[in-house]
Every structure is written in C-alpha cells, then in structure tokens.
Design a protein around this motif. Structure first.
Motif, mmCIF file in Angstrom:
data_model
loop_
_atom_site.group_PDB
_atom_site.id
_atom_site.type_symbol
_atom_site.label_atom_id
_atom_site.label_comp_id
_atom_site.label_asym_id
_atom_site.label_seq_id
_atom_site.Cartn_x
_atom_site.Cartn_y
_atom_site.Cartn_z
ATOM 1 N N ALA A 60 0.833 -1.207 0.000
ATOM 2 C CA ALA A 60 0.000 0.000 0.000
ATOM 3 C C ALA A 60 0.866 1.254 0.000
ATOM 4 N N TRP A 61 1.872 1.290 0.887
ATOM 5 C CA TRP A 61 2.723 2.472 0.954
ATOM 6 C C TRP A 61 3.596 2.594 -0.300
ATOM 7 N N ALA A 62 4.190 1.501 -0.763
ATOM 8 C CA ALA A 62 5.052 1.549 -1.942
ATOM 9 C C ALA A 62 4.267 2.022 -3.162
ATOM 10 N N GLY A 63 3.048 1.503 -3.334
ATOM 11 C CA GLY A 63 2.250 1.930 -4.480
ATOM 12 C C GLY A 63 1.825 3.381 -4.391
ATOM 13 N N THR A 64 1.446 3.829 -3.196
ATOM 14 C CA THR A 64 0.949 5.198 -3.043
ATOM 15 C C THR A 64 2.056 6.223 -3.236
ATOM 16 N N LEU A 127 7.658 2.152 -13.327
ATOM 17 C CA LEU A 127 7.707 2.680 -11.960
ATOM 18 C C LEU A 127 6.996 1.740 -10.990
ATOM 19 N N ALA A 128 5.864 1.170 -11.404
ATOM 20 C CA ALA A 128 5.133 0.255 -10.533
ATOM 21 C C ALA A 128 5.937 -1.018 -10.266
ATOM 22 N N VAL A 129 6.577 -1.547 -11.301
ATOM 23 C CA VAL A 129 7.417 -2.740 -11.110
ATOM 24 C C VAL A 129 8.578 -2.429 -10.170
ATOM 25 N N THR A 130 9.163 -1.240 -10.333
ATOM 26 C CA THR A 130 10.253 -0.838 -9.445
ATOM 27 C C THR A 130 9.776 -0.715 -8.004
ATOM 28 N N ALA A 131 8.555 -0.199 -7.819
ATOM 29 C CA ALA A 131 8.003 -0.070 -6.458
ATOM 30 C C ALA A 131 7.875 -1.434 -5.794
ATOM 31 N N GLU A 140 10.773 -4.833 4.884
ATOM 32 C CA GLU A 140 9.911 -4.519 6.027
ATOM 33 C C GLU A 140 8.577 -5.265 5.944
ATOM 34 N N SER A 141 8.186 -5.684 4.749
ATOM 35 C CA SER A 141 6.963 -6.463 4.570
ATOM 36 C C SER A 141 7.138 -7.324 3.321
ATOM 37 N N SER A 142 6.943 -8.617 3.499
ATOM 38 C CA SER A 142 7.061 -9.543 2.365
ATOM 39 C C SER A 142 5.713 -9.898 1.764
ATOM 40 N N SER A 143 4.640 -9.342 2.323
ATOM 41 C CA SER A 143 3.292 -9.608 1.823
ATOM 42 C C SER A 143 3.010 -8.698 0.626
ATOM 43 N N VAL A 144 2.721 -9.287 -0.518
ATOM 44 C CA VAL A 144 2.489 -8.528 -1.751
ATOM 45 C C VAL A 144 1.002 -8.489 -2.041
ATOM 46 N N GLY A 145 0.470 -7.290 -2.220
ATOM 47 C CA GLY A 145 -0.915 -7.102 -2.628
ATOM 48 C C GLY A 145 -0.966 -6.256 -3.881
ATOM 49 N N LEU A 146 -1.171 -6.903 -5.021
ATOM 50 C CA LEU A 146 -1.151 -6.166 -6.291
ATOM 51 C C LEU A 146 -2.295 -5.160 -6.367
ATOM 52 N N GLY A 147 -3.418 -5.490 -5.750
ATOM 53 C CA GLY A 147 -4.557 -4.570 -5.789
ATOM 54 C C GLY A 147 -4.250 -3.253 -5.091
ATOM 55 N N VAL A 148 -3.738 -3.344 -3.844
ATOM 56 C CA VAL A 148 -3.437 -2.112 -3.102
ATOM 57 C C VAL A 148 -2.214 -1.409 -3.685
ATOM 58 N N LEU A 150 -1.539 -1.230 -7.037
ATOM 59 C CA LEU A 150 -1.915 -0.575 -8.299
ATOM 60 C C LEU A 150 -3.074 0.409 -8.149
ATOM 61 N N LEU A 151 -3.827 0.317 -7.043
ATOM 62 C CA LEU A 151 -4.956 1.240 -6.866
ATOM 63 C C LEU A 151 -4.525 2.708 -6.904
ATOM 64 N N PRO A 152 -3.442 3.107 -6.228
ATOM 65 C CA PRO A 152 -3.022 4.515 -6.322
ATOM 66 C C PRO A 152 -2.663 4.938 -7.746
ATOM 67 N N TYR A 153 -2.148 4.030 -8.561
ATOM 68 C CA TYR A 153 -1.849 4.382 -9.946
ATOM 69 C C TYR A 153 -3.124 4.672 -10.728
ATOM 70 N N ALA A 154 -4.184 3.904 -10.437
ATOM 71 C CA ALA A 154 -5.456 4.156 -11.108
ATOM 72 C C ALA A 154 -6.097 5.459 -10.635
ATOM 73 N N LEU A 155 -5.928 5.770 -9.353
ATOM 74 C CA LEU A 155 -6.579 6.959 -8.799
ATOM 75 C C LEU A 155 -5.795 8.246 -9.046
ATOM 76 N N PHE A 156 -4.486 8.187 -8.934
ATOM 77 C CA PHE A 156 -3.669 9.395 -9.006
ATOM 78 C C PHE A 156 -2.918 9.536 -10.336
ATOM 79 N N THR A 157 -2.221 8.469 -10.741
ATOM 80 C CA THR A 157 -1.319 8.587 -11.890
ATOM 81 C C THR A 157 -2.068 8.582 -13.213
#
Length: 565
Positions: A60-64, A127-131, A140-148, A150-157
């Motif tokens: 969530a933080w990396a995507g945002t 940029l998303a792949v790099t994130a 710090e977190s190994s849990s990957v959530g593609l939805g959370v 990519l959501l900021p990319y759909a909303l902001f980018t």
C-alpha cells in the motif's frame, strides 16, 4: 475498420518513439524515482514526508508514494517527451501522406493522444514494477498485494497521464503554442498543480487525509506533508498504514478528469489544419511550425547560415555570367530557380582579404548574433529595454530590503530571453544545416562565437541592473552578475549540443530560475538571493567555473562529432 486504423496508427507511433534515446532515459528516470521513493530506513533524503513520518514499506505504501511521485514527475517531464508527435509528422512529410487518406481529423488526433498515453503509461508501468521490487528489497513487509499496489496508480497517476497526453496534443494544434511558449506555459501549469496538489487534477488530498487519520489513531501528531525530493533533519519514523479507501465521489471526480481530458484531445479537430499548406497560409502560419516572436526560427535562409562562414584557403576569380555577381556554372540556376539578388548573395565568391584573425572572428560573431536573434519582434526588444530602464531608474530604496528591487528586476530580465537562449546549439540540427556547417574548418571558433553571441544577449538583457549595482559600488553582486552572464549561455549551449532540441533548456532553465526566485540559495546563479545585502548563493567563482566547465564539455562533444564525420 476505423478503430483498427486508429489502433494501428497509435501503436506504430508508440513503437517509433520507444526507439529514441529520450524514451530510454525517461525509463531509467522511472527506475531511479522508484528507488528514491523507498529509501533505506536511515536515509535523510525522502520523496514522501508525511509530517515527519513514513509508512511501513508495504504494498500500500510503496504503491501510493511511487504513484504520487510518478504523477508529478510524468506530468512535468513526460509532457516534453511526447509533445512533438504532430510536429514530427509535419516535418517528415508523414502528415501530408496521412492527410490524403480517409482518416479524419478526430481520428488522427485520437491516434496521437493514444500514442502519447501509451508512452506515458509504459513509464508508469516501469515505476510500478520498481516499487514492488523495492518493497521486497527493503524487507519490512514480504506480503504482496497487487490490488493495493496498483490502486493509487489508477486513482492518481492515470488521470494525470491522460491529462498530460491530451495537453500535448492540444498544445501542438493551437497557434503560438507549438514552440517555446507552449513549453514554458506548461511548466508554469505544472508548478501550479504541484503546489495545489490536494485538489483536481492530482487529488493528493485523499492520501494525505487517510495517512493523517491513521497517525491520529496511533496517537501521532504529524506536521506538514510534502511530496518531492527533500532532505529532513532526521530519519523518518515509521507508522502502520492500511492503504487508501476512496469514496464514490472521489472516484467519480477522477473519471471526470479523464473524460474532460479526452474531450480536450479531440477538440482541436474543429480547427486542425490537416497539414494542408493552403489552410496554414490562410491562418498566417509557416510550413514547418509556428514561429513566435522569440521561438527558435523554423527555417533561416541559407544566406543567414552561410553569411558568417570564412573559407580562408579558397580563393576564386570566376567571372559572372547571366546574373551579375554569380559564377557562370550557377547562372541558369539563379535565373530559373531563385531571384538574382538572393542567388548572388549565396554564390558570390569570397574576395581576397588580408583581414587578421580578430577581424575574422568579429565577422563570425556578428553573423552568430544575427542568427541568434533572427525573427525577434520589436515588441520583444521594447519589453527588454523597459526592464533595463527600470533596473537603472528605479530607486534603490523603493523595495525593502535594500537591493531587493534590483534583484527582482534582474530576475525578470534573465527569464525574458529564455526562448532565444534555447536556440544555442540547436539551430544547426533543427534547420538541417548540421552536415553543411560540419565541414567548416574553424569549428572551435564557430562554437566560441555562438557562445559569445549568447553572452552578448545575456549582458544586454541585464544591463540596467548591472549599471545600478555598479553605481552603488556593490562589488559582490557585480561579480555574481558577471558569473551568471557566463553561466547562462554556457548552460544553453551545452544542453542544446547534447540533446539537439530547444525544449530541454527551456524546461530546466525555468525550473532553475524558479528556484532562485523562490530564494533557494543553492540554485542562485544570478546573485538575487540576498543575506544582509550580499549574495547568499554559491560563490561567483564557482558559478563561473561551472560555466567554463560546461563550455569545455561542449567543445569536447563538438570536436568528437566533427572528428567522426
């Protein structure tokens, strides 16, 4: 069928652009941006500063944070990468071929818009792949959530990319915005949106409110939020953040931005000239782009390009034939193709002369000055003269603190010629004279004369403030003025020589100027950031040394290209 043609046009244009060095450089910039957006926990350089805190490096933080930074970066830099699609078709003749097909104006513009969007979207994808890679690398977190993620990319980018792609099409179809004025204008538009990022079209307010609510629930008191590469006093403290929860109204507003942007992209179909020379002449345009009062001149005459070239070892005494002053082999050409006066000016043999190197360089410099300012309107000169007069006549104590008025007028004087400076190092390439002038034996003298012409323009533009500082015996600020006068044309010549386009200097210089005007001492190359009445920026010798270094690099690049011919 039309949809298939439109898709083929967009894909072909996209593939052609991906082969350019500028595209690869921008992709590399996306990777670097992703790296900087998620720095090590101990870093004091950050992209996202949530009031002294940062989120734990989850998806969530990396995507945002990368989506927010990418929206700002691609809105600025991405515009200059994609904005030449229509002009390139005009110059290469592809536009005239397409104009003869059944493809309508709206279809052609939609294809260019889709091509622009594909280029920008590919950068956002990198940029998303790099994130994602940086999230896993930081550990710090190994849990990957593609939805959370990519959501900021759909909303902001995405809405910002659609707007930028549409703005590039719109700017290329409006008279007066095809050239430098459009480049400078978009830079200021980007600055306005960056400063007011909480509203439309960037919509950063949602992320800020969500993070503030999460920190409040954890009994944290955040200070001011910021997005941009900045240095903090101490490493940011981490807090837990679950991600965005957009409301229906916010999503509707983002969709409205996309819809309005698409409308802006196809709106020029109502007036687009369709590469028809008759329609262009009817509107008072030139064939190869709009030439504003201070834009790079589209097609300088051969006389202007060759009038300053000296061939020291060639002497000819051919007698004129049908046209006075024209050598016999070219008489029929002069009579049948061009007016006799112009032909004589082009083909007149060089007279024998015993002029020394100084006089020869003087003629070379005069020719470069004429080429640099060719096409500049009298109104431009009147404004420049008014700024000079104001710089000399305005009382020193009119604006507090002392010297601030002169600094303000110098800032105005040294942004006014930005479109003319951007011609340095670019006119040879942009006007198809690079090969012709590459055979000139005095390449170093020609380059020195081109820089000296830029120096003369810089000195003339800032003459009034210089005289005011000299009259008040303000030695440090006079030294800063001299260093700035050396620095500006050197920067323009280097960027023009390296990138071979005027857009690079126009964008980077205005950013540097904007930082200096906003009292960023590290960016002050003019001596306008004052502390106790003295320049607070880099020492004058450092600025002058930077200018000399850039000039040396430019000489080396030109020498390497000349040797490779």
């Amino acid at each position: 069928m039309r949809t298939r043609v439109l898709g083929a046009l967009a894909v072909a244009d996209f593939l052609e652009r991906t082969r350019r060095p500028a595209y690869l450089v921008t992709l590399a910039g996306a990777v670097v941006l992703g790296y900087l957006a998620l720095p090590p926990a101990s870093s004091r350089w950050v992209i996202m500063n949530a009031g002294g805190y940062r989120g734990v490096y989850t998806s969530a933080w990396a995507g945002t944070v990368t989506a927010l930074a990418g929206a700002l970066w691609l809105m600025g830099a991405g515009f200059y990468v994609v904005r030449s699609a229509i002009e390139r078709d005009r110059q290469t003749g592809v536009g005239q071929v397409l104009a003869a097909t059944p493809l309508r104006n709206a279809g052609y513009l939609a294809g260019k818009f889709l091509s622009n969007l594909m280029v920008l979207a590919s950068m956002a994808a990198v940029l998303a792949v790099t994130a994602l890679a940086m999230q896993l690398a930081r550990g710090e977190s190994s849990s990957v959530g593609l939805g959370v993620l990519l959501l900021p990319y759909a909303l902001f980018t995405l809405p910002v990319l659609v707007l930028t792609a549409a703005a590039a099409v719109l700017a290329e179809t409006i008279p007066g915005l095809r050239g430098g004025l459009g480049n400078i204008g978009w830079l200021f538009v980007w600055m306005v949106f960056a400063i007011s990022g909480g509203g439309v079209p960037l919509g950063f307010g949602l992320a800020r409110a969500s993070m503030r609510a999460a920190m409040t629930a954890q009994h944290l008191r955040p200070a001011e939020f910021s997005v941009g590469f900045t240095q903090v006093e101490h490493p940011l403290h981490a807090f837990a953040w679950a991600g965005l929860a957009p409301s229906g109204g916010f999503v509707a507003a983002r969709l409205a931005v996309i819809a309005i942007s698409i409308g802006l992209a196809v709106m020029p179909a109502a007036w687009f000239g369709r590469f028809d020379p008759a329609r262009d002449r009817a509107r008072g345009r030139v064939t190869r782009g709009e030439a504003s009062a201070v834009d790079p001149v589209p097609q300088p005459s051969v006389n202007a390009a060759l009038g300053h070239i000296e061939l020291p070892h060639v002497h000819t005494h051919l007698q004129p034939a049908a046209v006075p002053g024209v050598a016999a082999p070219f008489a029929d050409l002069a009579a049948g193709v061009m007016p006799a006066a112009r032909a004589a000016a082009v083909y007149r043999p060089l007279p024998r002369t015993g002029a020394g190197p100084r006089l020869a360089f003087g003629r070379l410099l005069a020719g470069e000055v004429r080429i640099l300012v060719q096409g500049t309107s009298r109104w431009w000169w009147l404004v420049a003269a008014a700024v000079d007069v104001a710089g000399l006549a305005v009382p020193a104590g009119l604006v507090k603190p002392a010297g601030a008025g002169t600094a303000l007028l110098l800032s105005a004087a040294w942004v006014w010629p930005v479109l003319i400076w951007s011609r340095l190092g670019t006119q040879r390439r942009e006007n198809g004279l690079d090969t012709l002038l590459g055979s000139y034996p005095g390449a170093y003298r020609q380059l020195a004369a081109e820089w000296a012409a830029g120096l003369a323009l810089t000195a003339l533009a800032g003459l009034g403030p210089l005289l005011r500082m000299a009259l008040t015996a303000d030695g440090p600020r006079v030294a800063a003025w001299l260093a700035g006068a050396l620095f500006i044309p050197a920067l323009a010549l280097l960027l023009g020589t390296v990138t071979r386009t005027h857009r690079t200097f126009q964008a980077l210089y205005v950013l540097l100027w904007y930082a200096a005007v906003n009292q960023v001492a590290a960016a002050d190359y003019m001596g306008t950031v004052l502390a106790a009445g003295r320049p607070a920026g880099p020492p004058a010798l450092s600025v002058a040394g930077a200018g000399a270094a850039m000039l040396a690099v430019t000489f080396a690049i030109r020498a390497a290209r000349h040797a490779a011919r």
